[in-house]
Design a protein around this motif. Structure first.
Motif, short mmCIF file in Angstrom:
data_model
loop_
_atom_site.label_atom_id
_atom_site.label_comp_id
_atom_site.label_asym_id
_atom_site.label_seq_id
_atom_site.Cartn_x
_atom_site.Cartn_y
_atom_site.Cartn_z
N GLN A 147 -14.63 8.71 -0.10
CA GLN A 147 -15.61 8.03 0.75
C GLN A 147 -16.94 7.89 0.03
O GLN A 147 -17.27 8.67 -0.87
N GLN A 191 -16.56 8.54 10.90
CA GLN A 191 -15.31 8.85 11.59
C GLN A 191 -15.44 10.19 12.30
O GLN A 191 -15.50 11.23 11.64
N LYS A 193 -13.89 10.73 15.80
CA LYS A 193 -13.04 10.99 16.95
C LYS A 193 -12.08 12.13 16.61
O LYS A 193 -12.02 12.58 15.46
N GLY A 197 -9.81 12.05 10.43
CA GLY A 197 -11.08 11.61 9.90
C GLY A 197 -12.21 12.58 10.20
O GLY A 197 -13.15 12.75 9.40
N TRP A 201 -14.68 14.63 7.45
CA TRP A 201 -16.14 14.72 7.53
C TRP A 201 -16.60 16.17 7.48
O TRP A 201 -17.48 16.54 6.70
N SER A 257 -15.09 7.12 17.20
CA SER A 257 -15.24 6.31 16.00
C SER A 257 -14.21 6.65 14.93
O SER A 257 -13.84 7.80 14.75
N ASP A 258 -13.76 5.63 14.21
CA ASP A 258 -12.85 5.82 13.10
C ASP A 258 -13.21 4.84 11.98
O ASP A 258 -14.26 4.18 12.04
N GLU A 259 -12.36 4.71 10.98
CA GLU A 259 -12.67 3.83 9.86
C GLU A 259 -12.86 2.38 10.32
O GLU A 259 -13.75 1.68 9.83
N ASN A 276 -17.69 5.51 4.59
CA ASN A 276 -16.34 4.94 4.67
C ASN A 276 -15.73 4.83 3.28
O ASN A 276 -16.38 5.06 2.27
#
Length: 468
Positions: A147, A191, A193, A197, A201, A257-259, A276
């Motif tokens: 990322q 990301q 959720k 992902g 993070w 949220s995701d990619e 990302n």
């Protein structure tokens, strides 16, 4: 799901369904839908180059990682001799090796792999079983990913009079606040959720802060809070997560949220910064040329013919003009760190290639695997498939550099800046427990959450409790 759980889930009908497609000289390769066509293309080349020694037969796995893993596990538990090669997510190595499903890579291939590969990808294929004297390779890197920070130079210039990307999370938060005060969007899109992902993070932040989830010398021991230093790093990572989620102007849907949402929201002008994978650069060029990326305006519409013509050939010299035009409004920088001057750590993604223990022709399968992962193959996956290579020399390739203007950042982050997710046969349980404990992001106190995380992670490693 633990290994035992997978095995228990394989009922008699499932074992029958797996069947046995063993045929001498035919190497059955199972790979995910994403990138499948490019592996198939390379497989045809390898088959032809073998001069009749083998033929690689490709079989497509589902798009979802959990279903890929489950289908492979069912075949392996069913002793399906028609399974020779399998593309594995980078976090599956320990589980498949410990279960006896992935064959140890021969010494000569392992030595060459270590010599030519970047450090991060190599770490994802290593594991030490109880019968190993040291860490061994149980797969060969197929491709990798990392990322990056994506930002809007034009927006920054208009609102805070700079086009220099922040190098730390605090710097990014500070810049976002200034952009908001100047009337711009302040969200940091990423990301968060409850899925893998979020684990990526957290792991990147934790290792950037100097911490780690597991003891690298004892993967049965969780080290999130075992010492004051480790606890401080965990709290620091959690503090950053809470700040990003609760800052004025933060993404109101961050816990979903995701990619995909990060990419589309950035293109729509809803964010100041984005974390990302590199795929977003190709995406915004294509959408910008079609006039569908708001932040690009009409700056790329004049390049539509070039973008269409180079869709399957990103090494066309004309693409350099498109890259330059794109970077005026949407540019990239290294993954942000926790402390200024200290190397930031970014969690790598990607796939590795392993020989299945069920194969009746393992030596031949390793020959095919070596071809499917060689420099020629990885160039196809990278330049045309959009997945960064693991072989260091390819980062000096002119075609690759043209297709990946961010190649220097990618190489550095996959080497000394790599923070692979913790290796453990119970990774899936542990990741699920950690992400469930972190969600919804930021709605907790970092101090108490650090202690909670330490407990749930250790319970998952110990096989105790119910996985969320």
């Amino acid at each position: 799901m633990a290994i035992a759980g997978i095995a228990a889930a394989v009922t008699a009908p499932m074992l029958t369904a797996c069947g046995s497609d063993y045929e001498q000289g035919v190497i059955n390769m199972y790979a995910a839908a994403d990138g499948f066509d490019y592996i198939d293309e390379v497989a045809q080349r390898c088959s032809a180059d073998s001069n009749g020694e083998y033929r690689i037969a490709m079989h497509m796995l589902p798009k979802e990682a959990d279903m890929q893993r489950l289908q492979l596990a069912r075949r392996l538990a069913g002793n399906d001799s028609g399974l020779d090669l399998m593309a594995m997510d980078v976090v599956w190595t320990a589980e498949f090796a410990d279960a006896g499903w992935a064959v140890r890579v021969p010494d000569d291939i392992a030595e060459k792999t270590r010599q030519i590969s970047l450090a991060g990808p190599v770490e994802t294929v290593e594991w030490k079983r109880d019968d190993d004297t040291a860490k061994s390779l149980y797969a060969i890197p197929l491709w990798a990913n990392t990322q990056m920070l994506w930002y809007r130079p034009e927006l920054m210039k208009e609102t805070i009079d700079t086009t220099t990307a922040p190098t730390t999370w605090q710097g990014m938060l500070d810049d976002a606040a200034k952009i908001k005060d100047a009337g711009g969007p302040a969200a940091i899109l990423l990301q968060a959720k409850q899925y893998e992902g979020l684990m990526v993070w957290f792991n990147s932040l934790l290792e950037s802060a100097g911490g780690e989830v597991l003891d690298p010398n004892d993967p049965s021991k969780v080290t999130l809070t075992d010492t004051p230093e480790h606890r401080a790093a965990t709290v620091e990572a959690l503090t950053v997560m809470r700040q990003v989620a609760t800052a004025p102007g933060a993404d109101p849907s961050i816990s979903n949220s995701d990619e995909g949402t990060a990419r589309t929201d950035m293109e729509a002008g809803k964010g100041a910064f984005e974390i990302n994978w590199p795929f977003v650069f190709a995406g915004i060029k294509e959408n910008g040329a079609a006039g569908e990326a708001k932040i690009m305006g009409d700056s790329l519409t004049g390049f539509k013919d070039i973008i269409d013509a180079t869709a399957d050939d990103p090494t066309d010299p004309r693409i350099a003009k498109v890259n330059d035009a794109t970077r005026k409004k949407f540019d990239f920088a290294a993954y942000p760190g926790i402390t200024s001057g200290k190397t930031a750590k970014s969690t790598p993604g990607g796939f590795n290639l392993a020989v299945a223990s069920t194969s009746k022709q393992q030596d031949l399968a390793f020959k095919a695997a070596s071809c499917l992962t060689d420099e020629q193959a990885q160039k196809v996956y990278a330049v045309r498939g959009g997945t960064p290579p693991t072989i260091a020399s390819l980062y000096e390739d002119a075609d690759f550099q043209l297709a990946y203007p961010m190649y220097e950042i990618i190489r550095r982050q996959l080497d000394e800046g790599a923070a692979p997710r913790p290796a453990t046969p119970r990774y899936q349980d542990m990741s699920t427990a950690i992400t469930a404990t972190l969600s919804p992001v930021g709605q907790w106190n970092p101090e108490s959450k650090a202690d909670e995380l330490g407990k749930v992670a250790q319970s998952a490693i110990d096989g105790e409790g119910i996985v969320p």
